[in-house]
Every structure is written in C-alpha cells, then in structure tokens.
Design a protein around this motif. Structure first.
Motif, PDB file in Angstrom:
ATOM      1  N   PHE A 266       1.974  -3.883  13.234  1.00  0.00           N
ATOM      2  CA  PHE A 266       1.369  -3.264  12.050  1.00  0.00           C
ATOM      3  C   PHE A 266       2.099  -1.974  11.677  1.00  0.00           C
ATOM      4  CE2 PHE A 266      -1.857  -0.371  10.189  1.00  0.00           C
ATOM      5  CZ  PHE A 266      -2.166  -1.095   9.051  1.00  0.00           C
ATOM      6  N   ASN A 267       2.428  -1.168  12.680  1.00  0.00           N
ATOM      7  CA  ASN A 267       3.119   0.100  12.421  1.00  0.00           C
ATOM      8  C   ASN A 267       4.478  -0.103  11.773  1.00  0.00           C
ATOM      9  OD1 ASN A 267       1.289   2.121  13.180  1.00  0.00           O
ATOM     10  ND2 ASN A 267       1.754   1.853  15.344  1.00  0.00           N
ATOM     11  N   GLU A 268       5.153  -1.204  12.091  1.00  0.00           N
ATOM     12  CA  GLU A 268       6.473  -1.463  11.502  1.00  0.00           C
ATOM     13  C   GLU A 268       6.389  -1.638   9.992  1.00  0.00           C
ATOM     14  OE1 GLU A 268       9.633  -1.437  12.632  1.00  0.00           O
ATOM     15  OE2 GLU A 268       8.749  -0.531  14.424  1.00  0.00           O
ATOM     16  N   THR A 269       5.228  -2.092   9.511  1.00  0.00           N
ATOM     17  CA  THR A 269       5.085  -2.291   8.060  1.00  0.00           C
ATOM     18  C   THR A 269       4.816  -0.989   7.313  1.00  0.00           C
ATOM     19  OG1 THR A 269       2.663  -2.637   8.105  1.00  0.00           O
ATOM     20  CG2 THR A 269       4.063  -4.549   8.569  1.00  0.00           C
ATOM     21  N   LEU A 270       4.465   0.062   8.062  1.00  0.00           N
ATOM     22  CA  LEU A 270       4.025   1.302   7.408  1.00  0.00           C
ATOM     23  C   LEU A 270       5.172   2.153   6.884  1.00  0.00           C
ATOM     24  CD1 LEU A 270       1.140   2.349   9.846  1.00  0.00           C
ATOM     25  CD2 LEU A 270       1.032   0.920   7.793  1.00  0.00           C
ATOM     26  N   TRP A 271       6.375   1.995   7.458  1.00  0.00           N
ATOM     27  CA  TRP A 271       7.517   2.795   6.990  1.00  0.00           C
ATOM     28  C   TRP A 271       7.799   2.512   5.511  1.00  0.00           C
ATOM     29  CZ3 TRP A 271       7.870   6.204  10.513  1.00  0.00           C
ATOM     30  CH2 TRP A 271       7.830   5.881  11.876  1.00  0.00           C
ATOM     31  N   GLU A 272       7.901   1.218   5.182  1.00  0.00           N
ATOM     32  CA  GLU A 272       8.227   0.838   3.809  1.00  0.00           C
ATOM     33  C   GLU A 272       7.091   1.213   2.856  1.00  0.00           C
ATOM     34  OE1 GLU A 272       9.646  -3.069   1.200  1.00  0.00           O
ATOM     35  OE2 GLU A 272       9.156  -3.272   3.331  1.00  0.00           O
ATOM     36  N   MET A 273       5.852   1.057   3.313  1.00  0.00           N
ATOM     37  CA  MET A 273       4.705   1.406   2.467  1.00  0.00           C
ATOM     38  C   MET A 273       4.738   2.885   2.088  1.00  0.00           C
ATOM     39  SD  MET A 273       1.776  -0.766   4.517  1.00  0.00           S
ATOM     40  CE  MET A 273       0.420  -0.017   3.649  1.00  0.00           C
ATOM     41  N   ALA A 274       5.033   3.747   3.074  1.00  0.00           N
ATOM     42  CA  ALA A 274       5.077   5.185   2.813  1.00  0.00           C
ATOM     43  C   ALA A 274       6.227   5.535   1.877  1.00  0.00           C
ATOM     44  CB  ALA A 274       5.206   5.946   4.124  1.00  0.00           C
ATOM     45  N   GLU A 275       7.374   4.876   2.049  1.00  0.00           N
ATOM     46  CA  GLU A 275       8.539   5.184   1.214  1.00  0.00           C
ATOM     47  C   GLU A 275       8.368   4.681  -0.216  1.00  0.00           C
ATOM     48  OE1 GLU A 275      11.523   3.531   3.724  1.00  0.00           O
ATOM     49  OE2 GLU A 275      11.601   5.295   5.028  1.00  0.00           O
ATOM     50  N   LYS A 276       7.702   3.548  -0.388  1.00  0.00           N
ATOM     51  CA  LYS A 276       7.425   3.056  -1.743  1.00  0.00           C
ATOM     52  C   LYS A 276       6.482   3.991  -2.487  1.00  0.00           C
ATOM     53  CE  LYS A 276       8.159  -1.939  -1.434  1.00  0.00           C
ATOM     54  NZ  LYS A 276       7.515  -3.277  -1.500  1.00  0.00           N
ATOM     55  N   ASP A 277       5.613   4.651  -1.746  1.00  0.00           N
ATOM     56  CA  ASP A 277       4.620   5.535  -2.359  1.00  0.00           C
ATOM     57  C   ASP A 277       5.252   6.779  -2.989  1.00  0.00           C
ATOM     58  OD1 ASP A 277       1.604   6.214  -2.571  1.00  0.00           O
ATOM     59  OD2 ASP A 277       2.487   8.026  -1.704  1.00  0.00           O
ATOM     60  N   ARG A 278       6.511   7.033  -2.678  1.00  0.00           N
ATOM     61  CA  ARG A 278       7.159   8.225  -3.224  1.00  0.00           C
ATOM     62  C   ARG A 278       7.416   8.127  -4.721  1.00  0.00           C
ATOM     63  NH1 ARG A 278      11.545   8.949   1.738  1.00  0.00           N
ATOM     64  NH2 ARG A 278       9.977   9.273   3.369  1.00  0.00           N
ATOM     65  N   ASP A 279       7.268   6.940  -5.286  1.00  0.00           N
ATOM     66  CA  ASP A 279       7.482   6.765  -6.720  1.00  0.00           C
ATOM     67  C   ASP A 279       6.242   7.192  -7.505  1.00  0.00           C
ATOM     68  OD1 ASP A 279      10.018   5.748  -6.260  1.00  0.00           O
ATOM     69  OD2 ASP A 279       9.288   3.694  -6.104  1.00  0.00           O
ATOM     70  N   ARG A 280       5.896   8.446  -7.390  1.00  0.00           N
ATOM     71  CA  ARG A 280       4.759   9.008  -8.111  1.00  0.00           C
ATOM     72  C   ARG A 280       5.082  10.456  -8.444  1.00  0.00           C
ATOM     73  NH1 ARG A 280       2.604  11.865  -3.809  1.00  0.00           N
ATOM     74  NH2 ARG A 280       2.951  10.872  -1.800  1.00  0.00           N
ATOM     75  N   LEU A 281       4.311  11.048  -9.347  1.00  0.00           N
ATOM     76  CA  LEU A 281       4.563  12.428  -9.749  1.00  0.00           C
ATOM     77  C   LEU A 281       4.324  13.383  -8.590  1.00  0.00           C
ATOM     78  CD1 LEU A 281       2.954  12.699 -13.297  1.00  0.00           C
ATOM     79  CD2 LEU A 281       5.378  12.625 -12.726  1.00  0.00           C
ATOM     80  N   HIS A 282       5.226  14.346  -8.448  1.00  0.00           N
ATOM     81  CA  HIS A 282       5.054  15.405  -7.449  1.00  0.00           C
ATOM     82  C   HIS A 282       3.866  16.264  -7.869  1.00  0.00           C
ATOM     83  CE1 HIS A 282       5.868  19.069  -5.143  1.00  0.00           C
ATOM     84  NE2 HIS A 282       6.682  18.357  -4.389  1.00  0.00           N
ATOM     85  N   TYR A 283       2.996  16.627  -6.897  1.00  0.00           N
ATOM     86  CA  TYR A 283       1.772  17.353  -7.222  1.00  0.00           C
ATOM     87  C   TYR A 283       2.033  18.702  -7.890  1.00  0.00           C
ATOM     88  CZ  TYR A 283       2.707  20.460  -3.236  1.00  0.00           C
ATOM     89  OH  TYR A 283       3.280  21.381  -2.391  1.00  0.00           O
ATOM     90  N   ASP A 284       3.218  19.291  -7.654  1.00  0.00           N
ATOM     91  CA  ASP A 284       3.510  20.627  -8.185  1.00  0.00           C
ATOM     92  C   ASP A 284       4.609  20.573  -9.233  1.00  0.00           C
ATOM     93  OD1 ASP A 284       3.455  23.437  -8.407  1.00  0.00           O
ATOM     94  OD2 ASP A 284       5.123  23.602  -7.000  1.00  0.00           O
ATOM     95  N   LYS A 285       5.677  19.829  -8.946  1.00  0.00           N
ATOM     96  CA  LYS A 285       6.845  19.814  -9.840  1.00  0.00           C
ATOM     97  C   LYS A 285       6.661  18.874 -11.029  1.00  0.00           C
ATOM     98  CE  LYS A 285       9.660  20.662  -5.752  1.00  0.00           C
ATOM     99  NZ  LYS A 285      10.687  20.109  -4.838  1.00  0.00           N
ATOM    100  N   LYS A 286       5.668  17.972 -10.939  1.00  0.00           N
ATOM    101  CA  LYS A 286       5.371  17.035 -12.016  1.00  0.00           C
ATOM    102  C   LYS A 286       6.556  16.145 -12.368  1.00  0.00           C
ATOM    103  CE  LYS A 286       1.433  19.098 -12.154  1.00  0.00           C
ATOM    104  NZ  LYS A 286       0.314  18.529 -11.373  1.00  0.00           N
ATOM    105  N   ILE A 287       7.341  15.804 -11.324  1.00  0.00           N
ATOM    106  CA  ILE A 287       8.461  14.888 -11.498  1.00  0.00           C
ATOM    107  C   ILE A 287       8.386  13.834 -10.414  1.00  0.00           C
ATOM    108  CG2 ILE A 287       9.992  16.552 -12.595  1.00  0.00           C
ATOM    109  CD1 ILE A 287      11.340  16.967  -9.890  1.00  0.00           C
ATOM    110  N   LEU A 288       9.076  12.703 -10.605  1.00  0.00           N
ATOM    111  CA  LEU A 288       9.090  11.636  -9.608  1.00  0.00           C
ATOM    112  C   LEU A 288       9.960  12.032  -8.427  1.00  0.00           C
ATOM    113  CD1 LEU A 288       9.408   8.500 -11.878  1.00  0.00           C
ATOM    114  CD2 LEU A 288       7.383   9.256 -10.649  1.00  0.00           C
TER     115      LEU A 288
END
Length: 288
Positions: A266-288
């Motif tokens: 299960f843990n092996e699947t979490l690396w890719e999940m966390a990295e895919k999640d980076r495609d969102r707006l930065h909470y402060d910089k408001k950029i991807l």
C-alpha cells in the motif's frame, strides 16, 4: 527580526557552504546586509527591557489588554478609542491616573499584540530545503475489521508539497524508517526538519527549552546530516504547515477507509499519489 530557522539557514549557507551574501539574500528575499549581519554575528542576545513599575497602571493593565484583544477581533469602527478606555477605567475601575498615561500604554500594547497575532498566523518557514514532520491517524479496513493506523507526513512549506507513509505504530523504528524511505525516494535530505516533541525523538524537555534526545534519533541525525528543530510545548502553530497537511492527507487520501492487505505494498502506491497532488495552486504563491 528573522525567525530562528531563518538565522540558522543563513549561518549554514554562508559559513558552512560558502554561499555569497547576495545569493542567500535573493533566495530569502531579504537585504544582503541582513544576511551579512546574521552570518557574522556570534551571539544573538535580546536586550532585556528595563522594567519600571507604574503603580497606577499596574492594576489596570490586564483590563486594558483584555479590551484591546476583544477589539482587535472587531471592525475598526467598532473598536474603543484610548479616550473611551480611560473614561471607563476612571468611572468603573477607580483609576486615578491621567488619560495621557492610558493613551501611551494603549498605543504600545496595540502594536505589540498586533505583531504577535500576525506572527502566530504566518507560516514560520518558507525557506527552500526545510521540512516539517508529524504523525496522523486514519481508519483502514484490514482483515474485515476497521482499525486506526498512524501515518507519517513530511511536508515542505516552500513548495506546499508532502510525502506520507502508513505504519503499524508511532514508535522510534517507524519514525526513522519513514524518514529514511522519504530521503531515499527524494534522493536527498532536507537541510532543516522541524518536529513536534515526539517521544521517539525526545527523552526530556528541560526548563530552558533544551532537550535530551533519544540515542537512536541522535545517531540518525548525525548519519544523515540534517539540522533539527523542535516546537515549543503546546505551540502547534510552529509546525502549522504539516498539521494542515496531516488533515489534508486524511481527508483526500484516507477517507473513506482504504482496504489494505499488505501495508508495504500500500505504501508503494502513496509516492505517486502525493506527487500527482502537486498539480494544484500553491496556498501562498497562487501558482501551480
């Protein structure tokens, strides 16, 4: 004044790595003279303010502080003026001092309280190469039963990203195993990592804030060569980014409960999940 983590970063980059004042200043978005000052200053002593008791003011200071804190939560037009505070003190609290004394104190305390509230609301670290670490707990379906398991989160305030791994316990072995896995996956080690006062890392906290580390954690730090910081007891805002990420991970990846057969798989699947999640707006910089 810079935060302790920022000062440590300056001293490490300039004095140990040989970086120029200008390069460090550009990365931190501060004046090169500020970098020079902290890189070359041997001790960081705060001047102790001379305290002179104002006998008339001492009994009413807590009252004024309470009023100011209440008012700072309101719109400016609804806040009491210093003159109004003086009149209330005079009429209802037997205050015999002058209105000028009250005005001076209110002006000074408003500034101090506003600064302290701002510092508490701002992220303490947004320097490249810094991380924060904490455990959370989530529900899992294992062998037809719902059980709670801890998960370790390492967050990076500067990039607003994270990694996480699930473990059977929050003990020393799981903490260090989780950190090592993250280092290996990233191919590097953060310069500075901020922790809560986790029992796998801290044996004892002394009165002046010094800590006795566990032998295992201390050897781990020496082996990987990162700088560590610990939050003051009860000061969760000092690692506010990872606390937010612990909740974010639970809500977005662990609810409803995942069915797991083998935790390692299960843990092996979490690396890719966390990295895919980076495609969102930065909470402060408001950029991807």
């Amino acid at each position: 004044m810079l935060a302790v983590a920022q000062i440590d970063y300056i001293r490490h980059e300039v004095n140990q790595k040989g970086e120029s004042y200008a390069d460090v200043a550009r990365r931190m978005e501060v004046d090169p003279r500020t970098v020079s000052k902290y890189a070359n200053q041997e001790e960081f002593k705060r001047k102790k303010k001379q305290k002179r008791k104002a006998r008339v003011m001492e009994p009413v200071k807590p009252i004024i502080d309470k009023w100011i804190k209440e008012d700072l939560k309101k719109k400016k037009k609804y806040q009491r003026t210093a003159k109004k505070m003086y009149e209330q003190l005079r009429d209802f609290h037997s205050f015999t001092g002058s209105d000028r004394t009250v005005r001076d104190y209110v002006s000074k305390r408003k500034k101090e309280l506003k600064e302290s509230m701002t510092e508490a609301a701002l992220p303490l670290e947004s320097i490249p190469g810094t991380a924060q670490v904490d455990f959370g707990t989530g529900p899992f379906n294992y062998d037809s039963e719902t059980i709670d398991l801890p998960y370790l989160v390492m967050s990076f305030p500067y990039s607003n990203s994270f990694y996480f791994q699930v473990f059977p316990s929050e003990n020393t072995e799981c903490l260090l195993e989780g950190l090592q896995r993250m280092f290996q996956h990233m191919g590097g080690v953060p310069k500075t990592i901020r922790f809560d006062n986790l029992s796998p890392a801290v044996n004892k906290i002394f009165s002046k804030g010094e800590r006795e580390l566990t032998d295992t954690f201390e050897r781990f730090v020496l082996h990987f060569g990162f700088q560590y910081e610990f939050c003051n007891p009860g000061k969760g805002n000092e690692k506010g980014h990872v606390e937010a990420m612990v909740k974010y991970v639970r809500n977005n990846f662990l609810l409803p409960e995942n069915r797991i057969i083998n935790v390692d798989h299960f843990n092996e699947t979490l690396w890719e999940m966390a990295e895919k999640d980076r495609d969102r707006l930065h909470y402060d910089k408001k950029i991807l």
